[in-house]
Motif scaffolding. Structure first.
Motif, short mmCIF file in Angstrom:
data_model
loop_
_atom_site.label_atom_id
_atom_site.label_comp_id
_atom_site.label_asym_id
_atom_site.label_seq_id
_atom_site.Cartn_x
_atom_site.Cartn_y
_atom_site.Cartn_z
N GLU A 96 -6.08 0.13 2.90
CA GLU A 96 -4.51 -0.08 1.73
C GLU A 96 -5.60 -1.46 0.55
O GLU A 96 -6.26 -2.12 0.94
CB GLU A 96 -3.98 -0.81 2.27
CG GLU A 96 -3.27 -0.73 2.34
CD GLU A 96 -1.66 -2.31 3.34
OE1 GLU A 96 -1.79 -3.44 3.26
OE2 GLU A 96 -0.43 -1.15 3.71
N ARG A 97 -5.18 -0.65 -0.34
CA ARG A 97 -6.35 -1.46 -1.72
C ARG A 97 -5.42 -1.42 -3.27
O ARG A 97 -3.60 -1.25 -3.59
CB ARG A 97 -7.01 -0.32 -2.66
CG ARG A 97 -8.20 -0.35 -0.78
CD ARG A 97 -9.24 0.42 -1.83
NE ARG A 97 -10.58 0.09 -0.82
CZ ARG A 97 -11.12 1.47 -0.97
NH1 ARG A 97 -11.06 2.32 -1.86
NH2 ARG A 97 -12.29 1.07 0.09
N ILE A 98 -4.99 -2.40 -3.92
CA ILE A 98 -4.89 -2.54 -4.90
C ILE A 98 -4.26 -1.35 -5.67
O ILE A 98 -5.17 -0.45 -6.07
CB ILE A 98 -4.95 -4.11 -5.58
CG1 ILE A 98 -5.37 -5.65 -4.99
CG2 ILE A 98 -4.49 -3.98 -6.97
CD1 ILE A 98 -5.44 -6.27 -6.04
N ASP A 99 -3.34 -0.97 -6.31
CA ASP A 99 -2.98 0.04 -6.93
C ASP A 99 -3.89 0.29 -8.30
O ASP A 99 -3.16 -1.28 -9.10
CB ASP A 99 -1.32 0.47 -7.23
CG ASP A 99 -1.15 1.41 -7.35
OD1 ASP A 99 -2.29 2.02 -8.04
OD2 ASP A 99 0.03 1.89 -7.83
N SER B 177 -6.67 -21.05 -17.75
CA SER B 177 -7.18 -19.82 -17.06
C SER B 177 -6.10 -19.26 -18.10
O SER B 177 -5.26 -19.54 -17.93
CB SER B 177 -7.13 -19.78 -15.92
OG SER B 177 -5.86 -20.40 -15.00
N VAL B 178 -6.24 -17.85 -17.73
CA VAL B 178 -5.43 -16.92 -18.18
C VAL B 178 -5.47 -15.64 -17.69
O VAL B 178 -6.86 -15.46 -17.03
CB VAL B 178 -6.32 -16.56 -19.69
CG1 VAL B 178 -5.34 -15.22 -19.90
CG2 VAL B 178 -6.25 -16.92 -20.56
N ARG B 179 -4.24 -15.52 -17.08
CA ARG B 179 -3.77 -14.63 -15.98
C ARG B 179 -2.99 -13.31 -16.35
O ARG B 179 -2.15 -13.97 -16.62
CB ARG B 179 -3.36 -15.50 -15.03
CG ARG B 179 -2.86 -14.42 -13.69
CD ARG B 179 -1.73 -15.25 -12.27
NE ARG B 179 -0.87 -15.78 -12.88
CZ ARG B 179 -0.64 -16.54 -12.12
NH1 ARG B 179 -0.87 -17.49 -10.83
NH2 ARG B 179 1.32 -17.08 -12.48
N LYS C 115 0.91 -10.45 -8.47
CA LYS C 115 0.00 -9.33 -7.46
C LYS C 115 0.30 -8.27 -8.18
O LYS C 115 1.50 -8.12 -7.35
CB LYS C 115 -0.34 -9.96 -6.28
CG LYS C 115 -0.51 -11.75 -6.50
CD LYS C 115 -1.68 -11.90 -4.78
CE LYS C 115 -1.68 -13.86 -5.17
NZ LYS C 115 -2.39 -13.95 -3.02
N PRO C 116 -0.51 -7.54 -8.47
CA PRO C 116 -0.78 -5.94 -8.60
C PRO C 116 -0.14 -5.79 -6.85
O PRO C 116 -0.74 -5.60 -5.43
CB PRO C 116 -1.46 -5.56 -8.94
CG PRO C 116 -1.63 -6.18 -9.36
CD PRO C 116 -1.60 -7.74 -8.99
#
Length: 548
Positions: free
Chosen positions: A295-298, A318-320, A279-280
């Protein structure tokens, strides 16, 4: 081109071959490696890390977790699969167009009109507040599409339908490659297929907005753009269909390298050098609308110089996207990341670009198209291979490999000629050559088109060549001379390729016969003589001024 492995949802701190093992120590930088990095191998840091990991665990890496070998073979694998697409799908399409007497512009107009109404409906639904896109967002209005079919005579329509069926097959093949490479999951690709019955890419005049091929071996982001609609003219439809296939091949083969890297890091963690991130991270930023810090994902995390991304196929299909973050305080780790992302290659200006074209021409006429070069180069290759084999597990097999080289020569040349002429390859050495190339053992070169216009020009040129042959234009002395010269160049190319690859192919066979995996055998064969795909950080600049 199927994915090499599937990852669990959490990394396991295991050793080089999957067992629990001792922690490995990051190699200390040396001046010798600095020179190697600049002049000979920009991935020397990755090589040293793998050596440290194998030393710590007392075992070689599994093929699936060896990004260095996959990088070595990437060039040949991507080139081979691109060549197969050209020979097996593009050339038959152009031959059909020639046989039926239909022009590329006519085919593209038919494909556009066939797709226009379904595309317009989707674009209009996506733009409920934009009356300008209520119709014609595909670049052709519904009325224009209907008018086109109203005036299309039955005989011409039958011809265009035959060509369109081959185009549809190419598009479907491209879709399935996204799944096979693990770039997209099956559900997403099925959604693309179900959205449109007669999909084509709608690239607009004056805009090159296609998907990228990745930043070096860092593969991230969407594989397809969502349409927003435009009234700009649609251009280069067939060229863009070809580019879509070539891009997915390139991204898919690159992703093999980055997925292997993620797996290597997951099995061999070392926070002082690298770590696997699923997770970023979040960053604090000021939101003007809320008037407070949140706070947010960079959003820029995956674009950092020390972060390499991969698309990982999960057990559920699935693809991650996952990343390897290299320690920003470790100079060697950062250099490795930049090399993998191709951020360490200095940009070539206009002068060097112009020089590179001249140097490539000089190099070609002295090597690829020089009948004397092949035998001389082969003698050097054989001598190098015999010497280098003494330091490998194939030591003592030199005589058998030399015999195999001589045995393979004729069959390899015949196989290359048969492939060019659309004939089936039947000899055992010829069939082995196909597998050797698919495994990436051969030196890989291919045309990289900067724009769809460049790709379209190449297709039109090839179509004109088919027309000349089909119309019997070779009876024209000028045309016959031109075609004859081209045939001579092709013959010389195959002649020198046979001489270059016979030794490598014999090494490849000997390794397979010893029970080696195809990946290890291809890697050994490629490095028995000069690996022309291996370059230092300043390799492009050196190649622009000096013909190797």
């Amino acid at each position: 081109a199927a994915a090499d492995m599937r990852f669990s949802t959490a990394p396991q701190p295991q050793g080089a071959s999957g067992e629990q093992g001792n922690a490995w120590q990051a190699p200390e930088p040396t001046r010798f490696d600095d020179v190697v990095y600049q002049l000979q191998n920009k991935h020397v840091d990755l090589k040293r890390v793998i050596e440290s990991i194998e030393k710590a665990h007392g075992a070689p890496l599994d093929d699936a977790f060896n990004p260095l070998q996959k990088e070595e073979l990437y060039h040949g694998m991507a080139a081979k699969r691109t060549q197969m697409f050209e020979i097996d799908e593009l050339q038959p399409l152009l031959k059909t167009m020639t046989r039926l007497g239909v022009e590329m512009d006519a085919v593209e107009e038919y494909l556009h009109a066939r797709h226009a109404q379904e595309a317009n409906a989707v674009i209009a639904a996506r733009n409920p507040d934009n009356p300008n896109l209520a119709d014609g967002g595909s670049g052709m209005s519904n009325a224009a599409a209907k008018a086109y079919f109203a005036k299309l005579d039955a005989a011409t329509k039958t011809k265009l339908q035959e060509v369109a069926a081959q185009v549809d097959a190419i598009i479907e093949g491209t879709r399935q490659l996204y799944v096979e490479y693990g770039l997209e999951d099956q559900q997403t690709v099925d959604g693309w297929r179900n959205m449109f019955e007669h999909y084509i890419p709608l690239m607009r005049e004056g805009k090159e907005g296609g998907m990228g091929i990745g930043q070096g071996f860092s593969v991230k982001g969407k594989e397809a753009k969502s349409r927003t609609g435009s009234h700009r003219k649609v251009v280069d439809i067939i060229a863009n269909i070809a580019l879509q296939r070539e891009r997915v091949i390139t991204r898919g083969e690159k992703n093999r390298v980055s997925v292997a890297l993620v797996g290597l890091v997951a099995l061999n963690p070392n926070p002082d050098f690298w770590k696997r991130e699923i997770k970023p991270p979040k960053v604090r930023m000021f939101d003007a609308e809320l008037n407070k810090v949140v706070e947010r994902i960079d959003p820029l995390y995956k674009s950092r110089d020390n972060v390499v991304s991969a698309k990982v196929l999960m057990p559920d299909g699935s693809v991650r996207e996952e990343v390897v973050e290299f320690n920003a305080d470790n100079a060697r780790a950062v250099r490795m990341a930049k090399a993998l992302k191709n951020l360490d290659a200095p940009a070539m200006g206009a002068v060097l670009n112009a020089s590179a074209k001249v140097v490539r021409y000089v190099s070609s006429i002295n090597t690829q198209y020089n009948p004397v070069f092949g035998p001389v180069n082969m003698i050097r290759d054989v001598q190098s291979a015999m010497l280098n084999l003494s330091g490998t597990p194939l030591a003592g097999e030199q005589a058998a490999i030399l015999t195999g080289t001589v045995s393979a020569l004729k069959d390899v040349f015949v196989a290359l000629r048969d492939r060019l002429n659309g004939k089936e390859v039947t000899s055992e050495w010829g069939k082995l050559l196909e597998q050797f190339e698919l495994d990436g053992g051969a030196t890989g070169y291919r045309d990289l088109f900067k724009t769809s216009a460049d790709r379209a020009d190449a297709l039109k040129k090839r179509l004109e060549e088919h027309k000349l042959v089909d119309a019997g234009a070779l009876r024209n002395p000028a045309v016959a001379a031109q075609q004859g010269f081209g045939a001579l160049l092709n013959w010389l190319d195959d002649y020198n390729n046979a001489l270059e690859n016979a030794t490598r192919l014999s090494v490849y066979k000997a390794a397979l016969d010893k029970g080696w995996s195809a990946q290890k055998a291809a890697s050994l064969a490629k490095n028995m003589t000069v690996n022309f795909n291996r370059k230092g950080a300043v390799g492009s600049q050196m190649g622009a001024v000096y013909a190797f």
